[in-house]
Design an enzyme around this catalytic site. Structure first.
Site, PDB file in Angstrom:
ATOM      1  N   ILE A 179      -7.322   7.635  -0.643  1.00 22.32           N
ATOM      2  CA  ILE A 179      -6.764   6.146  -0.697  1.00 22.32           C
ATOM      3  C   ILE A 179      -7.456   6.702   0.238  1.00 22.32           C
ATOM      4  O   ILE A 179      -7.704   6.498   1.224  1.00 22.32           O
ATOM      5  CB  ILE A 179      -4.966   5.471  -1.115  1.00 22.32           C
ATOM      6  CG1 ILE A 179      -5.282   4.131  -0.799  1.00 22.32           C
ATOM      7  CG2 ILE A 179      -4.962   7.286   0.309  1.00 22.32           C
ATOM      8  CD1 ILE A 179      -4.035   3.988  -1.109  1.00 22.32           C
ATOM      9  N   SER A 180      -9.129   5.537  -0.212  1.00 18.61           N
ATOM     10  CA  SER A 180      -9.879   4.820   1.539  1.00 18.61           C
ATOM     11  C   SER A 180      -8.675   3.816   2.100  1.00 18.61           C
ATOM     12  O   SER A 180      -8.114   3.884   2.789  1.00 18.61           O
ATOM     13  CB  SER A 180     -11.265   3.967   0.583  1.00 18.61           C
ATOM     14  OG  SER A 180     -11.237   4.175  -0.161  1.00 18.61           O
ATOM     15  N   GLN A 181      -9.106   4.245   3.690  1.00 20.58           N
ATOM     16  CA  GLN A 181      -9.087   3.828   4.378  1.00 20.58           C
ATOM     17  C   GLN A 181      -9.197   2.253   4.025  1.00 20.58           C
ATOM     18  O   GLN A 181     -10.167   1.651   3.841  1.00 20.58           O
ATOM     19  CB  GLN A 181      -9.830   4.423   5.743  1.00 20.58           C
ATOM     20  CG  GLN A 181      -9.764   2.998   6.819  1.00 20.58           C
ATOM     21  CD  GLN A 181     -11.301   3.229   8.051  1.00 20.58           C
ATOM     22  OE1 GLN A 181     -11.806   4.496   8.149  1.00 20.58           O
ATOM     23  NE2 GLN A 181     -11.259   2.946   9.176  1.00 20.58           N
ATOM     24  N   ARG A 224       1.133  -1.211   0.249  1.00 23.40           N
ATOM     25  CA  ARG A 224      -0.261   0.202  -0.213  1.00 23.40           C
ATOM     26  C   ARG A 224       1.076   1.468  -0.049  1.00 23.40           C
ATOM     27  O   ARG A 224       0.804   2.565  -0.187  1.00 23.40           O
ATOM     28  CB  ARG A 224      -1.227  -0.042   1.144  1.00 23.40           C
ATOM     29  CG  ARG A 224      -1.702   1.207   1.420  1.00 23.40           C
ATOM     30  CD  ARG A 224      -3.216   0.586   2.330  1.00 23.40           C
ATOM     31  NE  ARG A 224      -4.486   2.036   2.484  1.00 23.40           N
ATOM     32  CZ  ARG A 224      -3.770   2.931   3.415  1.00 23.40           C
ATOM     33  NH1 ARG A 224      -3.400   2.909   3.681  1.00 23.40           N
ATOM     34  NH2 ARG A 224      -5.420   3.932   2.859  1.00 23.40           N
TER      35      ARG A 224
END
Length: 214
Positions: A64-66, A38
């Site tokens: 960028i999503s959790q 990530r």
């Protein structure tokens, strides 16, 4: 290209444990989180934050999503190997990579040109090959590749776009966060040509799903 070290891999194991602790049980989802670097999806100056369970800004005013949100949507989607998945909002490509890692054939749309170009190059570089990446309007979907087994929307939609419902196979599942400021995570299962069953989960917060304007 930045490296993926043992330290990064250790942090991913911890992140997967955090996500599992919040109730995610799908092993394929957890394995994807353990495997995908990530930190490479984010600016190097934010690398220290890459394996915390929180959203983070990326290019073009997007996020960028959790990881938990990515895992939650992926689990609700119930991806199976070889499933055709339409993703609305490629963004950083992290969710795209998770779906690829789970064995899906991913078709993804991004409407921010800058992000689209960057992510398309980047995913290839780290070995993720979605079936098709499109620059365009997520509200319209990809009718030429429909119907899809699964549809995932990774931005907050004020309503459920009819075009997307029509592109879902009978027996298919669509996960979409619906609402203006805060979104309710919503699962729509297509039972027949005309019937959809709706299940609502808790509140989440997403960047808005934007219509075609660049």
């Amino acid at each position: 290209m930045r490296k993926d070290t043992l330290k990064h891999q250790g942090k991913r194991q911890q992140l997967a444990a955090v996500v599992a602790g919040k109730g995610i049980t799908d092993e394929k989802v957890l394995d994807a989180i353990k495997k995908i670097p990530r930190h490479l999806f984010m600016d190097s100056s934010f690398e220290d934050h890459a394996y915390q369970d929180k959203a983070f800004p990326i290019a073009a005013d997007q996020t960028i999503s959790q990881p938990y949100t990515v895992a939650f949507q992926s689990e609700v989607l119930q991806v199976f190997k070889g499933a055709t998945v339409l993703e609305i909002g490629t963004g950083s490509g992290y969710q795209t990579a998770v779906l690829c890692e789970m064995g899906a054939k991913v078709y993804s749309i991004e409407r921010q040109q800058e992000l689209f170009k960057k992510t398309r190059l980047f995913l290839g570089k780290i070995g993720y090959r979605p079936k098709y990446l499109a620059f365009g309007d997520g509200y319209k979907g990809l009718p030429e590749y429909a119907p899809f087994d699964r549809i995932i929307v990774t931005a907050g939609a004020p309503f459920v776009p009819k075009a997307l419902l029509s592109q879902l196979k009978v027996g298919g599942r669509m996960v979409i966060p619906v609402g203006k400021n805060e979104q309710i995570m919503t699962l729509l299962e297509r039972r027949s040509e005309t019937e959809f069953e709706k299940t609502e989960f808790g509140q989440f917060r997403f960047v808005p799903l934007l219509e075609d304007k660049n």
